[in-house]
Design a protein around this motif. Structure first.
Motif, mmCIF file in Angstrom:
data_model
loop_
_atom_site.group_PDB
_atom_site.id
_atom_site.type_symbol
_atom_site.label_atom_id
_atom_site.label_comp_id
_atom_site.label_asym_id
_atom_site.label_seq_id
_atom_site.Cartn_x
_atom_site.Cartn_y
_atom_site.Cartn_z
ATOM 1 N N LEU A 106 0.868 -1.176 0.000
ATOM 2 C CA LEU A 106 0.000 0.000 0.000
ATOM 3 C C LEU A 106 0.904 1.224 0.000
ATOM 4 O O LEU A 106 2.010 1.173 0.510
ATOM 5 C CB LEU A 106 -0.894 -0.018 1.238
ATOM 6 C CG LEU A 106 -1.772 -1.260 1.337
ATOM 7 C CD1 LEU A 106 -2.481 -1.307 2.676
ATOM 8 C CD2 LEU A 106 -2.775 -1.305 0.202
ATOM 9 N N TRP A 107 0.392 2.311 -0.566
ATOM 10 C CA TRP A 107 1.210 3.527 -0.605
ATOM 11 C C TRP A 107 1.050 4.267 0.709
ATOM 12 O O TRP A 107 -0.031 4.766 1.038
ATOM 13 C CB TRP A 107 0.802 4.373 -1.804
ATOM 14 C CG TRP A 107 0.992 3.620 -3.075
ATOM 15 C CD1 TRP A 107 2.149 3.064 -3.524
ATOM 16 C CD2 TRP A 107 -0.006 3.283 -4.032
ATOM 17 N NE1 TRP A 107 1.935 2.426 -4.709
ATOM 18 C CE2 TRP A 107 0.631 2.541 -5.050
ATOM 19 C CE3 TRP A 107 -1.360 3.552 -4.147
ATOM 20 C CZ2 TRP A 107 -0.059 2.058 -6.152
ATOM 21 C CZ3 TRP A 107 -2.044 3.079 -5.245
ATOM 22 C CH2 TRP A 107 -1.388 2.335 -6.233
ATOM 23 N N GLU A 108 2.159 4.372 1.426
ATOM 24 C CA GLU A 108 2.128 4.892 2.790
ATOM 25 C C GLU A 108 1.709 6.350 2.870
ATOM 26 O O GLU A 108 1.227 6.802 3.893
ATOM 27 C CB GLU A 108 3.520 4.778 3.418
ATOM 28 C CG GLU A 108 3.960 3.367 3.632
ATOM 29 C CD GLU A 108 5.428 3.291 3.992
ATOM 30 O OE1 GLU A 108 6.039 4.354 4.168
ATOM 31 O OE2 GLU A 108 5.948 2.166 4.088
ATOM 32 N N ARG A 109 1.970 7.085 1.806
ATOM 33 C CA ARG A 109 1.673 8.513 1.862
ATOM 34 C C ARG A 109 0.244 8.823 1.468
ATOM 35 O O ARG A 109 -0.160 9.972 1.425
ATOM 36 C CB ARG A 109 2.639 9.279 0.950
ATOM 37 C CG ARG A 109 3.970 9.352 1.580
ATOM 38 C CD ARG A 109 5.046 9.765 0.638
ATOM 39 N NE ARG A 109 6.298 9.736 1.380
ATOM 40 C CZ ARG A 109 6.713 10.749 2.141
ATOM 41 N NH1 ARG A 109 6.038 11.857 2.203
ATOM 42 N NH2 ARG A 109 7.840 10.628 2.811
ATOM 43 N N GLN B 14 6.431 -1.047 -4.459
ATOM 44 C CA GLN B 14 5.543 0.108 -4.352
ATOM 45 C C GLN B 14 5.365 0.735 -5.726
ATOM 46 O O GLN B 14 4.282 1.176 -6.082
ATOM 47 C CB GLN B 14 6.150 1.137 -3.405
ATOM 48 C CG GLN B 14 6.176 0.689 -1.970
ATOM 49 C CD GLN B 14 5.117 1.390 -1.150
ATOM 50 O OE1 GLN B 14 4.981 2.594 -1.208
ATOM 51 N NE2 GLN B 14 4.360 0.633 -0.414
ATOM 52 N N ILE C 11 4.939 8.303 -6.645
ATOM 53 C CA ILE C 11 5.275 7.330 -5.604
ATOM 54 C C ILE C 11 6.720 7.503 -5.119
ATOM 55 O O ILE C 11 6.968 7.734 -3.942
ATOM 56 C CB ILE C 11 5.088 5.877 -6.113
ATOM 57 C CG1 ILE C 11 3.655 5.681 -6.620
ATOM 58 C CG2 ILE C 11 5.435 4.869 -5.009
ATOM 59 C CD1 ILE C 11 2.571 5.867 -5.604
#
Lengths: 328, 261
Positions: free
Chosen positions: A87-90, B155, B173
Motif C-alpha cells: 500500500l502507498w504509505e503517503r 511500491q 510514488i
C-alpha cells in the motif's frame, strides 16, 4: 465457459539459469486457479509474467483473446495483490483505492461511490481516512484486495497474499476471498506454497516444479489421481512402499484400515506401531514396516488399542503405482 | 574539570563567532584595544554602498541556486539508476564520487581549467556553475541513492499495475517518498555552492565574483569590519536554511536524513 487467459509455450530465463519454461495454461472465466509449488519453483515468476512485471523470453500471453505479451503492467487488465500488500504509505486508504480510478478518468462522484461500496463490502469503510501504517495486517490485506477489485480487473492476481497473516486470520481471509469471488464472478490466479490453502480455494490447481507445470486439475483430481511421486507427496499425506525394483506403490493414510492376521488379504501389510497419537477427532499411527515408516489415520480411540510397540495389520484399499526416480 | 573542558571547547567554538559579530557592528576599532571604540552601522552602509560587493552577494545566490537546480537535474536520475539497477562496477562508480572529493581540489581545478579554456568557459557563469556541480555531486548522488533504495520497488510496481506509466510512477510514488532526503541533499548543495571559493575563483575570476571569492580581496584591501559583515551575510542563509529544515522535518527525522543507508 469462456477462456480468460491463455498461455502458450511461455518461458522466462534469468541470467543465473533460474526461471520457468514450457508453460502452457488455460484459465477460464470465473475460475480460481492456484499455482502451487515449493519456493523457487517459479510460481511467482509465472504470476509476475502474467501481470507484466517480467519480460518473457519466449511464448505468448493472451488475456480475453488479446495478445498482451509485450505490454507493460499499466496496459494490462490484470491487477496484482502483492505479498507485502504494498500500500502507498503517503496515501490514505481512500486515496490508495482512488489512484487507479483517477488514472482511468472516472468522475469524482463515481469514484467515491465505487470506493465506499468496495470498502463496505470488505468491512473497512470506517478506515477510509486512515493511513495504511495505522491498520492491522488483516485490514491492510483487505485494503490491498480492495485497491485491486475497485478497478474491476479482468483477472485478479494474488501473490501469496496471506503469508504474513497469522493462522486464524488467514483462514478467515480465505473464506472472504471465496465469498467475494462468488459474488463478483471474477477470475483469480492465486500463488501459494500451502497445499491446504490451494485445496480449499481452488477451482483448479496447477502444481509446479522447477519452473514447469507438472499437473493441472481440480483439487480432487490432484489429490486422488496424482500424476507422479512429486505431486503425490506434495499434496496431502502420502505413504510410499516399494512395489518392485522400478516402481513405488503409494496410498493415502485414510485409504488403509486396520485389520487382523486372520483376515489378512492381498494388500495387507504387517508392522509395528512406533508412535500413536490422538489428533482430536481421529488417531494417527506411525507404523514401522520392513523398510519404511508409514502413517495411518484411524478412528478416534484407535490410539488406545494400538499403543507404541504393538503389532498391527492393515489393509490398503486404494493403491497407486509410480515409476521410481521421477523425483530428481 | 568537565566544566573546564566544556569552557575551552565553547571558547574555541563560539569565540571566533562572537568576535566576528562584534567586529561587524564596530564603527571604530584600533589595534591595541580589545573592544571596539564605538559601535554602529557605519561599515554596513559602506558595504552596501559598494556596488561590486552587492553584485557578489547576488552572484553568490545565483550560482548557488543554479548549481543546486542543475545538480538535481543531473544527479537525481543517476541516483535513481544506481539505486535500482545493479550494474557492473556500480560500487566503483559510487566510490568515484568520493575520489573527486579526496583529490587536492586545486589540482583538479587546474586540470579542469585547461579544458574550460579550450571550451571558452573561463570567466563565465556556466563555467562557475559547472565547477560547483562537480563539488556537490557527492551529496546529490549519495543521499538520494540511499533514499531511493528505501522506496520498495514493489511500491512502484503496484502503481504501474493500477495504470500509472513509469514517469507518473516516479513523481507520484518514488519522488515524494525520497523528498525529505532530496531536500537535505539540496540544502547541502546550496550551502556548499554558497561557500565555494577555490574553484569559483579559478574559473570565474575576474568576471564572476561571489561573496566567497570577494572575501580574498576584502581580507587584503579592506577594513576587518567589512570582512566580518561579509562573513555574517554568508552565515545568514546557512542558518536560515538549517532552521527551515529543522522546522520542516522535526528534530529526529532531520538527523536521520543525514545518514545514508
Amino acid at each position: 465457459m469462456t477462456v480468460k487467459l491463455m498461455i502458450e509455450d511461455l518461458s522466462k530465463k534469468y541470467e543465473n539459469g533460474d526461471g520457468i519454461q514450457d508453460i502452457n495454461l488455460v484459465v477460464n472465466s470465473g475460475e480460481i486457479l492456484t499455482l502451487l509449488g515449493p519456493s523457487g519453483c517459479g510460481k511467482s515468476t509465472l504470476l509476475r509474467s502474467i501481470g507484466g512485471f517480467e519480460r518473457v523470453t519466449t511464448g505468448r500471453i493472451l488475456i480475453a483473446e488479446k495478445d498482451v505479451t509485450k505490454q507493460p503492467p499499466e496496459k494490462r487488465s490484470t491487477i496484482m495483490v502483492f505479498q507485502g500488500y504494498n500500500l502507498w504509505e503517503r496515501m490514505t486508504v481512500f486515496e490508495n483505492l482512488e489512484f487507479g480510478l483517477k488514472l482511468r478518468k472516472v468522475s469524482k462522484s463515481e469514484r467515491k461511490q465505487r470506493i465506499m461500496e468496495m470498502l463496505t463490502m470488505l468491512g473497512i469503510e470506517a478506515m477510509a481516512a486512515e493511513y495504511p501504517q495505522q491498520l492491522s495486517g488483516g485490514q491492510q490485506q483487505r485494503v490491498a484486495i480492495g485497491r485491486a477489485l475497485v478497478l474491476r480487473p479482468e483477472i485478479l492476481l494474488l501473490d501469496e497474499p496471506y503469508s504474513a497473516l497469522d493462522a486464524k486470520i488467514r483462514v478467515q481471509m480465505r473464506e472472504e476471498l471465496k465469498k467475494i469471488q462468488r459474488r463478483l464472478q471474477i477470475t483469480i490466479i492465486f500463488v501459494t506454497h500451502d497445499q491446504e490453502e490451494a485445496m480449499m480455494l481452488s477451482t483448479r490447481i496447477a502444481v509446479m516444479k522447477k519452473g514447469e507445470i507438472v499437473q493441472v486439475g481440480t483439487p480432487s483430481e490432484i489429490y486422488n489421481d496424482p500424476k507422479d511421486i512429486y505431486v503425490a507427496s506434495f499434496i496431502g499425506e502420502m505413504n510410499f512402499v516399494t512395489a518392485d525394483t522400478d516402481r513405488v506403490a503409494a496410498f493415502r493414510p485414510e485409504d488403509a484400515h486396520i485389520t487382523s492376521a486372520q483376515e489378512a488379504g492381498e494388500n495387507t501389510y504387517h508392522g509395528t506401531v512406533q508412535q500413536s497419537t490422538q489428533m482430536g477427532h481421529y488417531s494417527q499411527l506411525m507404523v514401522k514396516l520392513e523398510e519404511q515408516t508409514i502413517v495411518l489415520f484411524a478412528e478416534k480411540d484407535a490410539f488406545e488399542n494400538y499403543p507404541e510397540g504393538t503389532d498391527i495389520f492393515f489393509e490398503v484399499k486404494k493403491m497407486q503405482n509410480f515409476i521410481k526416480g521421477v523425483e530428481k | 574539570m568537565n566544566f573546564l573542558v566544556l569552557f575551552v571547547f565553547a571558547f574555541f567554538m563560539y569565540g571566533p563567532l562572537l568576535n566576528t559579530f562584534m567586529l561587524a557592528f564596530a564603527n571604530k576599532y584600533q589595534a591595541p584595544h580589545v573592544l571596539p571604540l564605538s559601535f554602529g552601522f557605519t561599515w554596513w552602509k559602506n558595504v552596501f554602498a559598494q556596488s561590486d560587493l552587492l553584485q557578489a552577494f547576488v552572484n553568490s545566490f545565483l550560482v548557488a541556486a543554479l548549481s543546486t537546480f542543475f545538480s538535481m537535474v543531473i544527479c537525481l536520475p543517476a541516483a535513481y539508476a544506481i539505486a535500482r539497477y545493479h550494474f557492473k562496477g556500480r560500487n566503483l562508480f559510487l566510490f568515484s564520487f568520493l575520489l573527486s572529493n579526496a583529490f587536492p581540489k586545486i589540482g583538479l581545478y587546474t586540470a579542469i581549467g585547461i579544458i574550460f579554456y579550450k571550451m571558452q568557459l573561463m570567466g563565465t557563469l556556466t563555467g562557475v556553475v559547472l565547477i560547483n556541480i562537480l563539488n556537490t555531486m557527492i551529496f546529490m548522488i549519495w543521499i538520494p541513492t540511499g533514499a531511493f533504495q528505501n522506496v520498495y520497488r514493489q511500491q512502484e510496481e503496484a502503481a504501474r499495475d493500477v495504470g500509472a506509466g513509469p514517469i507518473r510512477t516516479f513523481f507520484t510514488i518514488t519522488f515524494p517518498s525520497a523528498l525529505p532526503a532530496i531536500i537535505v541533499a539540496a540544502m547541502y548543495t546550496f550551502l556548499g555552492a554558497l561557500d565555494e571559493s577555490q574553484g569559483t575563483l579559478l574559473i570565474g575570476f575576474p568576471q564572476i565574483k561571489t561573496m566567497a571569492t570577494a572575501m580574498y580581496g576584502i581580507i587584503l584591501d579592506q577594513a576587518p569590519m567589512v570582512g566580518a559583515i561579509f562573513a555574517l551575510l554568508l552565515v545568514l542563509p546557512a542558518v536560515l536554511i538549517l532552521w527551515l529544515c529543522y522546522k520542516f522535518f522535526g528534530k529526529k527525522s532531520f538527523l536521520q536524513q543525514l545518514f545514508i543507508k
